[in-house]
Design an enzyme around this catalytic site. Structure first.
Site, PDB file in Angstrom:
ATOM      1  CD  GLU A 107      14.383  10.376  -8.795  1.00 33.83           C
ATOM      2  OE1 GLU A 107      13.935   9.241  -8.559  1.00 33.83           O
ATOM      3  OE2 GLU A 107      13.667  11.373  -8.845  1.00 33.83           O
ATOM      4  CG  ASP A 108      12.656   5.964  -5.606  1.00 40.00           C
ATOM      5  OD1 ASP A 108      12.506   7.155  -5.964  1.00 40.00           O
ATOM      6  OD2 ASP A 108      11.712   5.216  -5.339  1.00 40.00           O
ATOM      7  CG  ASP A 159      12.692  11.012  -5.505  1.00 41.62           C
ATOM      8  OD1 ASP A 159      11.780  11.734  -5.917  1.00 41.62           O
ATOM      9  OD2 ASP A 159      12.528   9.816  -5.174  1.00 41.62           O
ATOM     10  CG  LEU A 160       9.784  13.141  -0.009  1.00 39.77           C
ATOM     11  CD1 LEU A 160      10.723  13.498   1.133  1.00 39.77           C
ATOM     12  CD2 LEU A 160       8.544  14.048   0.031  1.00 39.77           C
ATOM     13  CG  ASP A 161       7.578   7.751  -2.473  1.00 34.90           C
ATOM     14  OD1 ASP A 161       7.855   7.080  -1.465  1.00 34.90           O
ATOM     15  OD2 ASP A 161       6.824   7.349  -3.365  1.00 34.90           O
ATOM     16  CB  THR A 193       5.452   8.200   1.081  1.00 34.59           C
ATOM     17  OG1 THR A 193       6.433   8.671   0.165  1.00 34.59           O
ATOM     18  CG2 THR A 193       5.528   9.005   2.354  1.00 34.59           C
ATOM     19  CE  LYS A 203      11.421  13.699  -9.779  1.00 36.09           C
ATOM     20  NZ  LYS A 203      11.519  13.022  -8.478  1.00 36.09           N
ATOM     21  CE  LYS A 258       9.164   2.237  -5.761  1.00 35.89           C
ATOM     22  NZ  LYS A 258      10.376   1.405  -5.575  1.00 35.89           N
ATOM     23  N   GLY A 259       7.580   8.066  -8.897  1.00 41.17           N
ATOM     24  CA  GLY A 259       8.094   9.272  -9.538  1.00 41.17           C
ATOM     25  C   GLY A 259       7.126   9.898 -10.527  1.00 41.17           C
ATOM     26  NE  ARG A 261      -2.137  14.054  -5.730  1.00 43.03           N
ATOM     27  CZ  ARG A 261      -2.324  15.199  -5.092  1.00 43.03           C
ATOM     28  NH1 ARG A 261      -3.500  15.815  -5.164  1.00 43.03           N
ATOM     29  NH2 ARG A 261      -1.348  15.757  -4.391  1.00 43.03           N
ATOM     30  CB  SER A 265       9.637  15.564  -4.394  1.00 49.71           C
ATOM     31  OG  SER A 265       8.475  14.766  -4.288  1.00 49.71           O
ATOM     32  CB  ALA A 266       6.835  13.790  -8.863  1.00 46.34           C
ATOM     33  CB  SER A 267       5.157  14.357  -3.644  1.00 49.99           C
ATOM     34  OG  SER A 267       4.072  14.475  -2.747  1.00 49.99           O
ATOM     35  CG  ASN A 277       0.358  15.473  -0.694  1.00 47.56           C
ATOM     36  OD1 ASN A 277      -0.432  16.370  -0.421  1.00 47.56           O
ATOM     37  ND2 ASN A 277       0.043  14.466  -1.483  1.00 47.56           N
TER      38      ASN A 277
HETATM   39  P1  B16 Z   1       1.419  13.353  -4.763  1.00 46.25           P
HETATM   40  P2  B16 Z   1       8.832  11.471  -5.589  1.00 46.25           P
HETATM   41  C1  B16 Z   1       6.297  10.906  -6.244  1.00 46.25           C
HETATM   42  O1  B16 Z   1       7.241  11.346  -5.285  1.00 46.25           O
HETATM   43  C2  B16 Z   1       5.899   9.461  -5.951  1.00 46.25           C
HETATM   44  O2  B16 Z   1       7.003   8.594  -6.203  1.00 46.25           O
HETATM   45  C3  B16 Z   1       4.766   9.053  -6.848  1.00 46.25           C
HETATM   46  O3  B16 Z   1       4.356   7.732  -6.531  1.00 46.25           O
HETATM   47  C4  B16 Z   1       3.582  10.030  -6.640  1.00 46.25           C
HETATM   48  O4  B16 Z   1       2.502   9.699  -7.510  1.00 46.25           O
HETATM   49  C5  B16 Z   1       4.070  11.451  -6.941  1.00 46.25           C
HETATM   50  O5  B16 Z   1       5.156  11.760  -6.079  1.00 46.25           O
HETATM   51  C6  B16 Z   1       2.977  12.472  -6.727  1.00 46.25           C
HETATM   52  O6  B16 Z   1       2.649  12.505  -5.357  1.00 46.25           O
HETATM   53  O7  B16 Z   1       0.145  12.626  -5.087  1.00 46.25           O
HETATM   54  O8  B16 Z   1       1.737  13.384  -3.283  1.00 46.25           O
HETATM   55  O9  B16 Z   1       1.469  14.734  -5.385  1.00 46.25           O
HETATM   56  O10 B16 Z   1       9.336  10.061  -5.702  1.00 46.25           O
HETATM   57  O11 B16 Z   1       9.028  12.284  -6.858  1.00 46.25           O
HETATM   58  O12 B16 Z   1       9.336  12.172  -4.356  1.00 46.25           O
HETATM   59 MG    MG Z   2      10.998   8.628  -5.710  1.00 41.61          MG
END
Ligand code: B16
Ligand code: MG
Length: 222
Positions: free
Chosen positions: A182-183, A22-24, A30, A158, A58-59, A62, A127-129, A131
């Site tokens: 994973e966090d 996982d990233l964040d 972040t 997730k 978290k996770g 958006r 990652s869910a992000s 970005n």
């Molecule tokens: P974005 P992860 C998740 O990253 C974050 O934990 C979560 O807080 C955020 O809303 C989600 O990514 C979406 O991020 O707005 O950058 O697309 O923990 O899955 O790496």
């Molecule tokens: Mg995370």
């Protein structure tokens, strides 16, 4: 003499063909930037947003995070308005990510990524992000991954296992041979649903379902 926890960790790490990170909250922190951007958005809409509420995001994707936020503020908006707000929040978040460097990696992250590479373990991001690639670039670790599955590559958030199953497919490694880091509670659930073992990174009270829990990646080594 190794502690029981270290023995468990060694057993988990040594027996796997692939690691999925996982990233964040695992490789970078972040969460503070997400918090600042969501708080700014909530305040602009006339209500407050707490660190405890941020923990629940978290996770979470958006759009789903925005739905939680609007629920806490008792606001009902159209899809078009929601889209505008999600974009605004993301612009503020990106401005903060723009200042990140290699030094923003969490302790032990770069060492574990490098050790995995040296030992021939396949490495993916899950990652869910949306970005994620930008954060990997800013922190100088894009080259550490054989595959990147991020919020642009999945349709289900997730705790759905999609992100981790796609990561295992991209690495061409069966789920049982993958270890996830994973966090987030939702992320641990996603990994287990994918048929993978998982190292929880953070609070054991939150991540109790993980196969083992460490405070940070600095506690692990191959
Ligand atoms: P974005 P992860 C998740 O990253 C974050 O934990 C979560 O807080 C955020 O809303 C989600 O990514 C979406 O991020 O707005 O950058 O697309 O923990 O899955 O790496
Ligand atoms: Mg995370």
């Amino acid at each position: 003499m190794l502690s029981e926890n270290h023995r468990d960790a060694n057993r988990l790490l040594y027996t796997k063909k692939a690691f999925i990170f996982d990233l964040d909250g695992v490789l970078v922190d972040t969460a503070i930037f997400h918090y600042q951007a969501w708080k700014r958005l909530a305040n602009s809409l006339g209500f407050d947003f707490t660190w405890q509420q941020n923990e629940k995001l978290k996770g979470v994707s958006r759009r789903q995070s925005l739905d939680y936020l609007l629920g806490w503020g008792n606001l009902q908006l159209s899809d078009a308005e929601k889209e505008q707000l999600a974009t605004r929040k993301n612009e503020w978040y990106l401005a903060l990510v723009g200042g990140m460097t290699h030094w923003d990696l969490l302790p032990g992250a770069y060492r574990l990524l490098s050790e995995a590479r040296n030992k021939g373990i396949r490495v993916a991001l899950g990652s869910a992000s949306k970005n994620a690639r930008l954060v990997l670039e800013r922190t100088g670790i894009s080259d550490c991954f054989d595959a990147v599955i991020d919020g642009n590559a999945v349709t289900r958030s997730k705790p759905d296992p999609e992100v981790f199953i796609k990561a295992a497919d991209a690495l061409d490694v069966p789920p049982g041979a993958c270890l996830v880091f994973e966090d987030a509670h939702a992320g641990v659930a996603a990994a287990l649903a994918a048929g993978m073992q998982v190292v929880g990174v953070g609070d054991p009270a939150e991540l109790g379902e993980a196969d083992m829990v460490v405070m940070g990646l600095a506690d692990l080594g191959i």
